[in-house]
Design an enzyme around this catalytic site. Structure first.
Site, PDB file in Angstrom:
ATOM      1  N   LYS A   1       3.254  -9.352 -17.865  1.00 22.63           N
ATOM      2  CA  LYS A   1       3.382  -9.763 -16.468  1.00 22.63           C
ATOM      3  C   LYS A   1       2.372 -10.847 -16.125  1.00 22.63           C
ATOM      4  O   LYS A   1       2.641 -11.729 -15.334  1.00 22.63           O
ATOM      5  CB  LYS A   1       3.176  -8.548 -15.540  1.00 22.63           C
ATOM      6  CG  LYS A   1       3.368  -8.863 -14.062  1.00 22.63           C
ATOM      7  CD  LYS A   1       4.767  -9.391 -13.762  1.00 22.63           C
ATOM      8  CE  LYS A   1       4.927  -9.858 -12.333  1.00 22.63           C
ATOM      9  NZ  LYS A   1       6.172 -10.620 -12.120  1.00 22.63           N
TER      10      LYS A   1
ATOM     11  N   GLU B   1      14.330 -22.874 -13.208  1.00 23.82           N
ATOM     12  CA  GLU B   1      14.062 -21.447 -12.939  1.00 23.82           C
ATOM     13  C   GLU B   1      15.264 -20.592 -13.322  1.00 23.82           C
ATOM     14  O   GLU B   1      15.098 -19.512 -13.906  1.00 23.82           O
ATOM     15  CB  GLU B   1      13.695 -21.250 -11.471  1.00 23.82           C
ATOM     16  CG  GLU B   1      13.409 -19.818 -11.074  1.00 23.82           C
ATOM     17  CD  GLU B   1      12.282 -19.164 -11.876  1.00 23.82           C
ATOM     18  OE1 GLU B   1      11.537 -19.884 -12.592  1.00 23.82           O
ATOM     19  OE2 GLU B   1      12.160 -17.928 -11.819  1.00 23.82           O
TER      20      GLU B   1
ATOM     21  N   CYS C   1       0.850  -1.196   0.000  1.00 24.91           N
ATOM     22  CA  CYS C   1       0.000   0.000   0.000  1.00 24.91           C
ATOM     23  C   CYS C   1       0.881   1.239   0.000  1.00 24.91           C
ATOM     24  O   CYS C   1       2.077   1.182   0.231  1.00 24.91           O
ATOM     25  CB  CYS C   1      -0.873   0.021   1.255  1.00 24.91           C
ATOM     26  SG  CYS C   1      -1.852  -1.451   1.465  1.00 24.91           S
TER      27      CYS C   1
ATOM     28  N   TRP D   1      -3.044  -2.083  -1.660  1.00 25.20           N
ATOM     29  CA  TRP D   1      -2.708  -3.366  -2.300  1.00 25.20           C
ATOM     30  C   TRP D   1      -3.290  -4.401  -1.343  1.00 25.20           C
ATOM     31  O   TRP D   1      -2.755  -4.617  -0.242  1.00 25.20           O
ATOM     32  CB  TRP D   1      -1.198  -3.510  -2.454  1.00 25.20           C
ATOM     33  CG  TRP D   1      -0.737  -4.887  -2.768  1.00 25.20           C
ATOM     34  CD1 TRP D   1      -0.332  -5.847  -1.887  1.00 25.20           C
ATOM     35  CD2 TRP D   1      -0.642  -5.502  -4.062  1.00 25.20           C
ATOM     36  NE1 TRP D   1       0.003  -7.003  -2.535  1.00 25.20           N
ATOM     37  CE2 TRP D   1      -0.168  -6.826  -3.870  1.00 25.20           C
ATOM     38  CE3 TRP D   1      -0.894  -5.072  -5.354  1.00 25.20           C
ATOM     39  CZ2 TRP D   1       0.039  -7.703  -4.940  1.00 25.20           C
ATOM     40  CZ3 TRP D   1      -0.677  -5.948  -6.411  1.00 25.20           C
ATOM     41  CH2 TRP D   1      -0.222  -7.240  -6.202  1.00 25.20           C
TER      42      TRP D   1
ATOM     43  N   LYS E   1      14.977 -17.506 -16.063  1.00 23.97           N
ATOM     44  CA  LYS E   1      15.379 -16.137 -15.719  1.00 23.97           C
ATOM     45  C   LYS E   1      16.334 -15.601 -16.777  1.00 23.97           C
ATOM     46  O   LYS E   1      16.191 -14.489 -17.257  1.00 23.97           O
ATOM     47  CB  LYS E   1      16.065 -16.114 -14.333  1.00 23.97           C
ATOM     48  CG  LYS E   1      15.113 -16.204 -13.187  1.00 23.97           C
ATOM     49  CD  LYS E   1      14.391 -14.925 -12.877  1.00 23.97           C
ATOM     50  CE  LYS E   1      12.948 -14.753 -13.238  1.00 23.97           C
ATOM     51  NZ  LYS E   1      12.011 -15.774 -13.321  1.00 23.97           N
TER      52      LYS E   1
ATOM     53  N   ASN F   1      -0.107   1.003   5.936  1.00 23.76           N
ATOM     54  CA  ASN F   1       0.607   0.114   5.024  1.00 23.76           C
ATOM     55  C   ASN F   1       1.280  -0.939   5.888  1.00 23.76           C
ATOM     56  O   ASN F   1       2.034  -0.612   6.795  1.00 23.76           O
ATOM     57  CB  ASN F   1       1.664   0.874   4.200  1.00 23.76           C
ATOM     58  CG  ASN F   1       2.482  -0.085   3.341  1.00 23.76           C
ATOM     59  OD1 ASN F   1       1.983  -1.153   2.971  1.00 23.76           O
ATOM     60  ND2 ASN F   1       3.720   0.255   3.060  1.00 23.76           N
ATOM     61  N   GLY F   2       0.983  -2.220   5.600  1.00 20.26           N
ATOM     62  CA  GLY F   2       1.592  -3.303   6.382  1.00 20.26           C
ATOM     63  C   GLY F   2       0.560  -4.378   6.685  1.00 20.26           C
ATOM     64  O   GLY F   2      -0.511  -4.418   6.087  1.00 20.26           O
TER      65      GLY F   2
ATOM     66  N   ARG G   1       3.535   1.454  -7.329  1.00 19.25           N
ATOM     67  CA  ARG G   1       3.650   0.350  -6.346  1.00 19.25           C
ATOM     68  C   ARG G   1       2.583  -0.708  -6.556  1.00 19.25           C
ATOM     69  O   ARG G   1       2.626  -1.770  -5.949  1.00 19.25           O
ATOM     70  CB  ARG G   1       3.545   0.921  -4.930  1.00 19.25           C
ATOM     71  CG  ARG G   1       4.627   1.878  -4.542  1.00 19.25           C
ATOM     72  CD  ARG G   1       4.219   2.773  -3.380  1.00 19.25           C
ATOM     73  NE  ARG G   1       4.035   2.078  -2.144  1.00 19.25           N
ATOM     74  CZ  ARG G   1       4.987   1.919  -1.219  1.00 19.25           C
ATOM     75  NH1 ARG G   1       6.187   2.397  -1.457  1.00 19.25           N
ATOM     76  NH2 ARG G   1       4.764   1.306  -0.088  1.00 19.25           N
TER      77      ARG G   1
ATOM     78  N   HIS H   1      21.767 -38.836 -23.046  1.00 16.06           N
ATOM     79  CA  HIS H   1      20.802 -39.438 -23.984  1.00 16.06           C
ATOM     80  C   HIS H   1      20.536 -38.516 -25.167  1.00 16.06           C
ATOM     81  O   HIS H   1      19.424 -38.475 -25.688  1.00 16.06           O
ATOM     82  CB  HIS H   1      19.508 -39.762 -23.233  1.00 16.06           C
ATOM     83  CG  HIS H   1      19.723 -40.743 -22.130  1.00 16.06           C
ATOM     84  ND1 HIS H   1      19.930 -42.091 -22.344  1.00 16.06           N
ATOM     85  CD2 HIS H   1      19.875 -40.557 -20.805  1.00 16.06           C
ATOM     86  CE1 HIS H   1      20.144 -42.697 -21.196  1.00 16.06           C
ATOM     87  NE2 HIS H   1      20.121 -41.793 -20.237  1.00 16.06           N
TER      88      HIS H   1
ATOM     89  N   GLU I   1      14.447 -15.196 -20.408  1.00 12.55           N
ATOM     90  CA  GLU I   1      13.346 -14.225 -20.590  1.00 12.55           C
ATOM     91  C   GLU I   1      13.828 -12.783 -20.485  1.00 12.55           C
ATOM     92  O   GLU I   1      13.178 -11.892 -21.020  1.00 12.55           O
ATOM     93  CB  GLU I   1      12.209 -14.481 -19.606  1.00 12.55           C
ATOM     94  CG  GLU I   1      12.544 -14.284 -18.152  1.00 12.55           C
ATOM     95  CD  GLU I   1      11.330 -14.511 -17.261  1.00 12.55           C
ATOM     96  OE1 GLU I   1      10.193 -14.286 -17.702  1.00 12.55           O
ATOM     97  OE2 GLU I   1      11.527 -14.945 -16.122  1.00 12.55           O
TER      98      GLU I   1
HETATM   99  C1  AGP Z   1       8.233 -15.582 -14.633  1.00 11.68           C
HETATM  100  O1  AGP Z   1       9.478 -14.887 -14.601  1.00 11.68           O
HETATM  101  C2  AGP Z   1       7.538 -15.423 -15.934  1.00 11.68           C
HETATM  102  N1  AGP Z   1       7.322 -14.022 -16.156  1.00 11.68           N
HETATM  103  C3  AGP Z   1       6.333 -16.291 -16.174  1.00 11.68           C
HETATM  104  O2  AGP Z   1       6.841 -17.568 -16.433  1.00 11.68           O
HETATM  105  C4  AGP Z   1       5.296 -16.449 -15.024  1.00 11.68           C
HETATM  106  O3  AGP Z   1       5.881 -17.151 -13.968  1.00 11.68           O
HETATM  107  C5  AGP Z   1       4.116 -17.266 -15.573  1.00 11.68           C
HETATM  108  O4  AGP Z   1       3.535 -16.548 -16.632  1.00 11.68           O
HETATM  109  C6  AGP Z   1       3.047 -17.568 -14.520  1.00 11.68           C
HETATM  110  O5  AGP Z   1       2.475 -16.377 -14.068  1.00 11.68           O
HETATM  111  P1  AGP Z   1       1.561 -16.424 -12.755  1.00 11.68           P
HETATM  112  O6  AGP Z   1       2.461 -16.876 -11.641  1.00 11.68           O
HETATM  113  O7  AGP Z   1       1.075 -15.016 -12.580  1.00 11.68           O
HETATM  114  O8  AGP Z   1       0.447 -17.399 -12.987  1.00 11.68           O
END
Ligand code: AGP
Length: 608
Positions: free
Chosen positions: A603, A481, A2, A75, A485, A101-102, A27, A504, A488
């Site tokens: 996002k 992961e 928030c 938020w 990272k 906020n918190g 934010r 394999h 992407e």
């Molecule tokens: C993560 O870095 C990516 N931007 C993407 O893989 C993300 O994790 C995926 O789209 C799932 O999103 P969500 O967690 O909002 O469902």
């Protein structure tokens, strides 16, 4: 998280509040509100939605005259986004108003006590407890009243408070949530963050934990929780607005990486009660937990990678069968679900189309669905039977870091809870796991502070074409992961591979100079992993190894070693992922990519 603002002075408060809230929009929020004392009463307007709604409601603040006011962008954490859950919150007599906020962790206990004393609650928020607590203790002395509630509340708070019978004064209090104050426009201003005040002043006071501020139009006094007067030095802010929104970090992604220790703490601390795990929102009896025959974890992207980790943790700790599925695959494979299956949908945004569809399909088949979600009130959160929130706060960078780390924590808590209830771990094992869990935030902090070494190493690989991440067991999940990272945000092709599977076929891609990141955190697999490291090195690979402190035999096999602090075998992802996040970040920065908004990505993928 928030955002709060407040003003006391000679100018109209409402336009200053709206402007300040506008500077805090970055934010992330879902509702907003302002309250202004007009000399007779406290006028208030608040609404779900964007600030624009509030500006229209108040005709840009004109309908709320007065020179003392507070404002808030919410938020949601406790209580869905709605008009009534938006801040500010008034007491019944409308003589006290608060923005917060918190998270007040003991709000349920306080709420029950206040209801027992006849207080009525209008909202589902933890914040409303604060204003009724102030009302309950109010003795005409705001400072004494504030210190009293500080001794009763547990959790984090940055508060802006107005007492109608002290119309010249604005109060602010801080514990764990950021708060700054400064002189502005013939008055004083408070805010959660620097961008909201830069228009008026670059000289601000950073409020420390358990400090209280009493502001009048031409004065500012600071007190401790024991009501002792303290002197504070102002700090000159040299940042521009853009840098200020990122808290001085170059990118939101780096800022959010550094928010991981607090986000992790915020996610586990409300669920640790001494040496027990309490996940009230699970809403499952011990018998129901014992009756689970299978868990199916369904998610996308990084959330899926957290799920792959959870398979090893849940099966290892709780001895319950776990399947992990990509949501886009799960929803078309007519999965076998019965009444003994618990479906877990993991999603930061709570709006990912494939994950939402998987949830709906599971419910159509009569399965019970638990959501692990970061955005309160999101579709997945609302449609799941139960939801366990990750308290990561809003995540702005497209590449997830802190939300992913909090998903891991939520899954560890679930595994520990299930294992204890199902009797597959002893009391002393649980105590040890809890100790290990509590150490993670500091260990993450330690790894983050190692960023210069990672940056130097990353700068050697800006021109890399193919990078491989290999591991076994949980280390394979970490590799998934780490590889995502890098891909992407730097647009370098990368692949995560189960180390034992390389021979394999894929090993034919390894050639002179190929970078291979080998993750070796599972002690029982060290030997196997070392042979995989030798395997790729003899074919010309340059091996970056991420391993546990003390495993120095890796030095002989790998070209470059990053050590992570000791923790138990199940929690290593939370630590090993930090250098890999930093690696991807610094490659992206070095290549001049748009770190926070990588090409082609959103996002939240709300379409199939
Ligand atoms: C993560 O870095 C990516 N931007 C993407 O893989 C993300 O994790 C995926 O789209 C799932 O999103 P969500 O967690 O909002 O469902």
């Amino acid at each position: 998280m928030c955002g709060i603002v407040g003003y006391v002075g000679e100018q109209k408060a409402a336009p200053i509040l709206l402007d300040g809230l506008g500077k805090l929009e970055y934010r992330g929020y879902d509702s907003a509100g302002i309250a202004v004392y007009d000399g007779k009463k406290i006028g208030m307007k608040k609404a779900k939605g964007r600030l624009k709604v509030l500006s229209e409601l108040t005709h840009d603040g004109e309908t709320l005259p007065g020179t003392l006011g507070i404002g808030h962008t919410r938020w949601a954490t406790h209580g869905e986004p709605s008009d009534v859950n938006a801040h500010p919150h008034l007491n019944a007599e409308e003589s006290i108003v608060v923005v917060h906020n918190g998270i007040i962790e003991n709000y349920m206990k306080l709420k029950k006590k206040l209801i027992g004393r006849g207080y009525q609650f209008l909202s589902d928020t933890d914040t409303e407890v604060i204003v009724h607590l102030l009302d309950y203790y109010y003795n005409g002395n705001p400072l004494q009243t504030i210190t009293k509630i500080m001794h009763r509340m547990e959790g984090s708070y940055a508060l802006g408070i107005i007492f109608k019978d002290h119309p010249e004064e604005l109060y602010a209090v801080r514990k764990d949530s950021p708060l700054i104050v400064g002189h502005a426009k013939s008055g004083c201003i408070i805010a959660s963050d620097v961008p909201a005040v830069l228009k008026y002043t670059r000289d601000v006071y950073f409020i420390e934990n358990e400090e209280i501020v009493r502001m009048k139009k031409d004065s500012m006094e600071f007190f401790t929780v024991d009501e002792e007067v303290i002197e504070k030095e102002s700090v000159h802010i040299a940042w521009d607005v853009d840098a200020a929104e990122k808290g001085g970090y170059e990118h939101f992604m780096l800022k959010e990486m550094y928010e991981q220790p607090k986000a992790i703490t915020d996610t586990f601390s409300p669920r640790l009660k001494g040496n027990t795990i309490e996940i009230e929102e699970l809403n499952m009896s011990d018998e129901e937990i014992q009756s689970i025959r299978k868990l199916m974890i369904v998610a996308c992207g990084s959330a899926y990678h957290a799920g792959v980790t959870a398979k090893y943790v849940l099966e290892g700790m709780a001895r319950v069968p776990v399947e992990v599925d990509l949501a886009s695959e799960y929803r078309y494979r007519d999965a076998l679900i019965d009444e003994g299956t618990l479906i877990i949908i993991i999603s930061q945004s709570g709006e990912t189309a494939d994950s939402l569809a998987a949830l709906r399909e599971s419910k159509q088949k009569g399965a019970r669905v638990l959501g692990i979600v970061n955005v309160v009130g999101s579709s997945i959160a609302r449609e799941a039977d139960n939801v366990m929130y990750t308290w990561a706060g809003p995540e702005i960078a497209v590449a997830t870091t802190k939300a992913y780390s909090c998903q891991l924590i939520a899954l560890y808590l679930l595994a520990m809870k299930f294992a204890k209830v199902r009797g597959t771990i002893t009391e002393s094992e649980l105590v040890q796991y809890i100790e290990d869990l509590k150490r993670i935030p500091d260990q993450v902090e330690l790894l983050l502070n190692n960023k210069n070494r990672i940056q130097k190493f990353a700068n050697r690989y800006l021109a890399a074409r193919d990078v491989f991440f290999i591991g076994r067991g949980i280390d394979y999940a970490i590799s998934l992961e780490g590889s995502l990272k890098l891909k992407e945000i730097s647009y370098i092709h990368s692949e995560a591979y189960a180390a034992g599977e390389l021979k394999h076929g894929t090993i034919s891609l390894i050639e002179e100079g190929t970078l291979v990141a080998a993750v070796l955190t599972q002690e029982n697999l060290y030997k196997k992993m070392l042979s995989n490291v030798v395997e790729v090195r003899t074919r010309g690979a340059f091996v970056l190894a991420v391993t546990n402190e003390g495993n120095d035999q890796v030095e002989k096999a790998a070209d470059y070693v990053i050590y992570i602090p000791k923790t138990n075998q199940y929690f290593t992802n939370s630590l090993a992922i930090i250098p890999l996040q930093l690696f991807g970040y610094y490659i992206s920065v070095g290549k001049g990519c748009d770190v926070d908004k990588p090409r082609n990505l959103a996002k939240s993928v709300t379409v199939e």
